[in-house]
Design a protein around this motif. Structure first.
Motif, PDB file in Angstrom:
ATOM      1  N   ARG A   6       0.879  -1.166   0.000  1.00 44.01           N
ATOM      2  CA  ARG A   6       0.000   0.000   0.000  1.00 44.01           C
ATOM      3  C   ARG A   6       0.916   1.215   0.000  1.00 44.01           C
ATOM      4  N   TRP A   7       0.363   2.357  -0.373  1.00 46.16           N
ATOM      5  CA  TRP A   7       1.218   3.532  -0.474  1.00 46.16           C
ATOM      6  C   TRP A   7       0.441   4.806  -0.206  1.00 46.16           C
ATOM      7  N   SER A   8       1.182   5.811   0.166  1.00 49.36           N
ATOM      8  CA  SER A   8       0.594   7.142   0.359  1.00 49.36           C
ATOM      9  C   SER A   8       1.385   8.141  -0.469  1.00 49.36           C
ATOM     10  N   LEU A   9       0.695   9.184  -0.901  1.00 50.73           N
ATOM     11  CA  LEU A   9       1.313  10.213  -1.738  1.00 50.73           C
ATOM     12  C   LEU A   9       1.971  11.267  -0.865  1.00 50.73           C
ATOM     13  N   ILE A  10       3.235  11.549  -1.128  1.00 44.25           N
ATOM     14  CA  ILE A  10       3.962  12.597  -0.415  1.00 44.25           C
ATOM     15  C   ILE A  10       3.963  13.889  -1.236  1.00 44.25           C
ATOM     16  N   ASN A  11       4.252  13.744  -2.526  1.00 39.95           N
ATOM     17  CA  ASN A  11       4.255  14.909  -3.418  1.00 39.95           C
ATOM     18  C   ASN A  11       3.754  14.465  -4.784  1.00 39.95           C
ATOM     19  N   GLU A  12       2.675  15.095  -5.255  1.00 38.59           N
ATOM     20  CA  GLU A  12       2.032  14.654  -6.491  1.00 38.59           C
ATOM     21  C   GLU A  12       2.803  15.077  -7.730  1.00 38.59           C
ATOM     22  N   GLY A  16       8.458  15.597  -9.735  1.00 37.89           N
ATOM     23  CA  GLY A  16       8.413  14.169  -9.446  1.00 37.89           C
ATOM     24  C   GLY A  16       7.165  13.750  -8.689  1.00 37.89           C
ATOM     25  N   ILE A  17       6.846  12.450  -8.785  1.00 37.50           N
ATOM     26  CA  ILE A  17       5.758  11.854  -7.998  1.00 37.50           C
ATOM     27  C   ILE A  17       6.415  11.086  -6.869  1.00 37.50           C
TER      28      ILE A  17
END
Length: 476
Positions: free
Chosen positions: A446-452, A466-467
């Motif tokens: 699973r993952w979470s977004l830090i910077n879109e 960057g993503i």
């Protein structure tokens, strides 16, 4: 008297310059040129092309001119006259004419890297091209995928995602490029990134950056660094070829060994040919899949219903196994109906290669117009992907749209791997890699977004800032 002479010289200069500009803007043609503009002298319309846009849509340079001039138009890019075509009929016809009316072609920044200033046989048609397709299919095609490669891909992705989960943050595009290059290099030349003193992925990153720049070969420029790193890679590969030829006991039966054995059988398989071929194969591994993976992360985060159905499909695969930890099989890969729809939709929107480049070997008449001999031709296959006629709401991420599309419609309108005799031999490998990555990702992580970040096109797909994600083991 000197003032009169000066005025005469000035008048001659103005006359010459005016005539040169008129000739630049109105190139010679034995027939009717497609409509368009040649832009400024020498640089043409290059600046308009490299200005980034911030959408998944066609780059404005192409879209605006298609609206203004129609499906085929002329322009000038990096000092070369170019015909750009989004006409399906014309493009399908031209793709069947390689080696007859046209040939594969690269712009100047690519030519020094991919053979036309070196071993041009890498881009040749006929017997050599058949050999190229054969060797790539033998090492990356469906049969080797079924036999062992799919299992190796899954194991490598498992290891890679385990490494990602130990990091505070991962920039997806770069990390995916490193992953795909390292796997391809291990499979092709026995390269082991953990034990190697040279950072191959860093070298390829410099090459990519330089290819997207003006070809100014001066210390400090991106193109200068590109050529420098390219030379280092080529030297490394040449040394590897020499070592394996001198010491047969070091051979592994991989892609490079296949080339070395064929040096004794085929006259055209020279050391330079082999090295250039390996370089191109590694380049494709580095750049072809990673932007699509990065875009998939971004799109899945914004479309939870897609992620939900994708996850359900892969959990069903695990539940149907006698042993859930068994490696992925070819039949399971082929059963991933929704996953392959997600892959198709992501490839359609990514448009990693906005078009195919060719060069006219002779004057080519098409629909009452003439493509002059020597001109570069860009076949804009990405225009098919964004056509509202075939794909309703083309900018919308909708994997379900592929459920109702017939196979002949898909083959004519989805061309992420090129078309005609030059369709990429690694297309099945790329799809399998993408599907396997998604399989491992949704079942184990699973993952979470830090910077879109944000989408950029110039006209290649990029990701500003960057993503960045944080990856977690699903069991934790």
């Amino acid at each position: 008297m000197w003032s009169v002479v000066g005025l005469c010289l000035l008048a001659l200069l103005v006359t010459y310059t005016t005539q040169w500009i008129i000739k630049w803007r109105n190139p010679n043609c034995k027939g009717v040129l497609p409509p368009g503009s040649m832009g400024l002298p020498l640089i043409g319309e290059t600046l308009n092309l490299i200005i980034p846009s911030y959408s998944l849509d066609l780059h404005p340079f192409i879209k605006k001119r298609l609206q203004k001039y129609g499906l085929i138009f002329r322009t000038s890019l990096a000092g070369r006259p170019v015909i750009i075509s989004a006409d399906r009929e014309i493009n399908n016809y031209l793709l069947q004419q390689e080696g007859k009316l046209l040939e594969v072609w690269y712009m100047d920044t690519f030519s020094k890297i991919f053979g036309q200033d070196g071993d041009s046989r890498v881009t040749a048609a006929g017997t050599v091209h058949k050999y190229l397709r054969h060797i790539f299919l033998e090492h990356f095609g469906a049969e080797i995928l079924k036999e062992k490669l799919l299992t190796q891909i899954e194991a490598f992705i498992n290891k890679t995602l385990g490494s990602w989960s130990s990091q505070e943050s991962v920039e997806v595009k770069h990390a995916a490029s490193v992953m795909t290059l390292n796997f391809g290099a291990e499979h092709m030349i026995g390269y082991n990134a953990e034990n190697s003193s040279g950072n191959l992925s860093k070298k390829y990153a410099s090459v990519i950056e330089g290819l997207m720049s003006f070809p100014i070969n001066f210390p400090g420029t991106a193109y200068y660094n590109c050529l420098k790193e390219h030379k280092k890679i080529i030297t490394m590969l040449k040394d590897m070829v020499k070592e394996r030829r001198a010491s047969p006991e070091t051979r592994r039966g991989d892609f490079l060994d296949h080339l070395i054995i064929d040096m004794e059988k085929e006259e055209f398989v020279t050391e330079d040919f082999a090295v250039q071929l390996v370089f191109g194969g590694l380049f494709a591994n580095y750049e072809a899949i990673s932007p699509v993976l990065a875009l998939a992360f971004s799109l899945l985060l914004k479309h939870p219903l897609v992620l939900q159905e994708l996850t359900a499909e892969h959990e069903a695969i695990l539940n149907n196994r006698e042993h859930p930890d068994s490696p992925l099989t070819w039949d399971e890969y082929k059963s991933m109906t929704f996953t392959l729809q997600v892959v198709n939709e992501t490839l359609r929107l990514a448009n990693v290669a906005p078009g195919l480049l060719r060069r006219a070997l002779t004057d080519i008449p098409v629909k009452g117009l003439t493509i002059p001999a020597g001109w570069t031709i860009m076949l804009v296959t990405s225009a098919f992907h964004m056509s509202p006629v075939t794909f309703k709401d083309p900018l919308e991420f909708n994997p379900w749209r592929w459920k109702d599309l017939e196979s002949h419609v898909i083959s004519k309108n989805l061309m992420p791997f090129g078309g005609g005799t030059r369709q990429c031999a690694g297309s099945e490998y790329s799809r399998a890699f993408l599907a396997t990555f998604l399989h491992v990702l949704v079942t184990k992580c699973r993952w979470s977004l830090i910077n879109e970040g944000f989408i950029t096109r110039n006209p290649m797909l990029g990701f500003g800032n960057g993503i960045h994600i944080k990856l977690f083991d699903k069991k934790i």
